[in-house]
Design an enzyme around this catalytic site. Structure first.
Site, PDB file in Angstrom:
ATOM      1  N   GLY A  94       0.863  -1.181   0.000  1.00 50.78           N
ATOM      2  CA  GLY A  94       0.000   0.000   0.000  1.00 50.78           C
ATOM      3  C   GLY A  94       0.894   1.224   0.000  1.00 50.78           C
ATOM      4  O   GLY A  94       1.446   1.584   1.038  1.00 50.78           O
ATOM      5  N   VAL A  98       0.850   7.493   3.238  1.00 49.26           N
ATOM      6  CA  VAL A  98       1.583   6.999   4.421  1.00 49.26           C
ATOM      7  C   VAL A  98       2.698   6.052   3.981  1.00 49.26           C
ATOM      8  O   VAL A  98       3.851   6.187   4.411  1.00 49.26           O
ATOM      9  CB  VAL A  98       0.640   6.281   5.418  1.00 49.26           C
ATOM     10  CG1 VAL A  98       1.440   5.716   6.585  1.00 49.26           C
ATOM     11  CG2 VAL A  98      -0.425   7.229   5.937  1.00 49.26           C
ATOM     12  N   ASP A 153       1.978  -2.411  -4.506  1.00 51.98           N
ATOM     13  CA  ASP A 153       0.703  -1.698  -4.637  1.00 51.98           C
ATOM     14  C   ASP A 153       0.029  -2.207  -5.903  1.00 51.98           C
ATOM     15  O   ASP A 153       0.709  -2.652  -6.839  1.00 51.98           O
ATOM     16  CB  ASP A 153       0.971  -0.182  -4.756  1.00 51.98           C
ATOM     17  CG  ASP A 153      -0.254   0.652  -4.445  1.00 51.98           C
ATOM     18  OD1 ASP A 153      -0.250   1.339  -3.401  1.00 51.98           O
ATOM     19  OD2 ASP A 153      -1.219   0.625  -5.240  1.00 51.98           O
ATOM     20  N   ARG A 176     -13.627   6.423  11.105  1.00 50.38           N
ATOM     21  CA  ARG A 176     -12.729   5.344  10.643  1.00 50.38           C
ATOM     22  C   ARG A 176     -13.522   4.042  10.510  1.00 50.38           C
ATOM     23  O   ARG A 176     -13.252   3.230   9.634  1.00 50.38           O
ATOM     24  CB  ARG A 176     -11.583   5.153  11.629  1.00 50.38           C
ATOM     25  CG  ARG A 176     -10.654   6.360  11.757  1.00 50.38           C
ATOM     26  CD  ARG A 176      -9.593   6.085  12.818  1.00 50.38           C
ATOM     27  NE  ARG A 176      -8.697   7.207  13.040  1.00 50.38           N
ATOM     28  CZ  ARG A 176      -8.867   8.128  13.992  1.00 50.38           C
ATOM     29  NH1 ARG A 176      -9.907   8.069  14.808  1.00 50.38           N
ATOM     30  NH2 ARG A 176      -7.992   9.107  14.143  1.00 50.38           N
ATOM     31  N   ASN A 208      -7.031   1.449   8.506  1.00 46.31           N
ATOM     32  CA  ASN A 208      -8.146   1.708   9.422  1.00 46.31           C
ATOM     33  C   ASN A 208      -9.390   0.915   9.074  1.00 46.31           C
ATOM     34  O   ASN A 208      -9.565   0.539   7.922  1.00 46.31           O
ATOM     35  CB  ASN A 208      -8.495   3.208   9.376  1.00 46.31           C
ATOM     36  CG  ASN A 208      -7.693   4.000  10.377  1.00 46.31           C
ATOM     37  OD1 ASN A 208      -7.461   3.544  11.492  1.00 46.31           O
ATOM     38  ND2 ASN A 208      -7.279   5.188   9.982  1.00 46.31           N
ATOM     39  N   HIS A 228      -7.935   2.968  18.405  1.00 42.70           N
ATOM     40  CA  HIS A 228      -7.647   4.181  17.622  1.00 42.70           C
ATOM     41  C   HIS A 228      -8.953   4.621  16.947  1.00 42.70           C
ATOM     42  O   HIS A 228      -9.129   4.516  15.745  1.00 42.70           O
ATOM     43  CB  HIS A 228      -6.584   3.849  16.570  1.00 42.70           C
ATOM     44  CG  HIS A 228      -6.203   5.006  15.707  1.00 42.70           C
ATOM     45  ND1 HIS A 228      -5.725   6.194  16.187  1.00 42.70           N
ATOM     46  CD2 HIS A 228      -6.227   5.144  14.347  1.00 42.70           C
ATOM     47  CE1 HIS A 228      -5.467   7.014  15.181  1.00 42.70           C
ATOM     48  NE2 HIS A 228      -5.773   6.404  14.047  1.00 42.70           N
TER      49      HIS A 228
HETATM   50  C1  LMR Z   1      -5.194   9.302  11.637  1.00 43.88           C
HETATM   51  O1  LMR Z   1      -5.508   9.287  12.831  1.00 43.88           O
HETATM   52  O2  LMR Z   1      -4.576  10.245  11.108  1.00 43.88           O
HETATM   53  C2  LMR Z   1      -5.546   8.135  10.778  1.00 43.88           C
HETATM   54  O3  LMR Z   1      -6.210   7.163  11.539  1.00 43.88           O
HETATM   55  C3  LMR Z   1      -6.348   8.519   9.579  1.00 43.88           C
HETATM   56  C4  LMR Z   1      -7.722   9.048   9.903  1.00 43.88           C
HETATM   57  O4  LMR Z   1      -8.688   8.626   9.240  1.00 43.88           O
HETATM   58  O5  LMR Z   1      -7.857   9.930  10.746  1.00 43.88           O
END
Ligand code: LMR
Length: 313
Positions: A10, A14, A35, A90, A122, A177
């Site tokens: 990928g 990032v 990719d 997300r 994510n 997250h």
């Molecule tokens: C972030 O926190 O920057 C990543 O998880 C991307 C997002 O969708 O915020």
């Protein structure tokens, strides 16, 4: 690092920023970029390789032709998946990115089954879970990047508020997250002084809220993507800790098997990273309030995992 190989699956913002950082610093001898967009990945490999040459780094950067090129990877980083758009959480990416994760992890299983895998896609914790369940790898072998990023965001907002201590701020964020992540003010310090000693309750609440919305703030501003410099740097620290067996302690998204009272779930907690991947999980003392926020965050991840279990496993 002599003879160390990192593969990145990928190569969006990032993935490419990570490759650029690793190559210029010479953290490994070889980087393979994979990719589905063939021309893009070739362009990235050429451009980053030329940058590494300018930096007089020994890192060789190549585009993968197929999964076989992942062979002998020490670390595989997976950033594959679509990013969210303004107005999305997300979690809205769950089903699309789970399918992508299932397909890319097959290549890792076939060609790089001894590698330590860092997941960045994510919704992060659910993607770590998907990678683990699809691959059958051991839980120390797959780790998600988010806690370093969320903690760095918290440090940024602390600096913005206090106006001093740049480079001396340590922050701590636990849990998934997602919108329910748990910033921990009493584990956050400016040069060793707890922020609870420096800032008012209201100021700390503001920092906590800004931290939780740190990713979204950037998504809204960019309109067509999400953050990449801080995520890439955070991932590069994890890669370095693993390749160099540094035994560094970072907050990362990992599989829990009894820690914090949870089993068969993935969430963000402090861990030790070394050549075996997740070498130790640390259990912090949480007060009642923090424990209930942590429980709430784990519950949100569990909701996603329940959907994955029903659809995929
Ligand atoms: C972030 O926190 O920057 C990543 O998880 C991307 C997002 O969708 O915020």
């Amino acid at each position: 690092m002599v003879n160390k190989k990192v593969s990145i699956i990928g190569v969006g913002n990032v993935g490419s920023t990570l490759a650029y950082a690793l190559a210029n610093k010479g953290i490994c001898s070889s980087i393979v970029l994979k990719d589905i967009r063939e021309n893009i990945v070739q362009a990235m490999a050429l451009d980053i390789s030329q940058s590494a040459n300018a930096a007089k780094s020994h890192t060789v950067v190549k585009a993968a032709k197929d999964g076989k090129d992942l062979e002998n990877s020490d670390v595989v980083v997976i950033t594959a998946g679509i990013p969210r758009k303004p107005g999305m959480s997300r979690d809205d990416l769950l089903l699309t990115n789970a399918k992508i994760m299932q397909s890319v992890i097959e290549d890792v299983k076939t060609y790089a089954s001894n590698a330590i895998v860092i997941v960045v896609s994510n919704p992060l914790d659910a993607m770590v879970y998907t990678a683990l369940k699809t691959s059958g790898f051991s839980s120390n072998q797959i780790v998600g990047m988010a806690g370093i990023l969320d903690s760095a965001r918290m440090s940024h907002f602390i600096l913005e508020k206090v106006g001093f201590g740049a480079g001396q701020i340590e922050s701590s964020v636990m849990g998934g997250h997602g919108d329910d992540m748990v910033p921990l003010p009493n584990y956050s310090t400016v040069a060793g002084v707890a922020i609870t000693e420096i800032l008012s309750k209201e100021e700390i609440t503001e920092i906590v809220e800004k931290t939780k919305n740190g990713g979204l703030q950037i998504v809204k501003l960019l309109e067509t993507g999400s953050a990449y410099y801080a995520p890439a740097h955070a991932t590069s620290l994890m890669v370095e800790a693993i390749l160099n067996n540094q035994k560094k302690i970072y907050p990362c998204s990992v599989y829990l098997n009894g820690e914090y009272g949870y089993k068969d779930i993935v969430t963000g907690v402090p861990v030790m990273l070394g050549s075996k991947g997740v070498e130790k999980i640390f259990e912090l003392e949480l007060n009642e309030m923090q424990k209930s926020l942590f429980d709430n965050s784990v519950k949100s991840v569990q909701t996603l995992v329940d959907v994955l279990e029903e659809k995929f496993f």
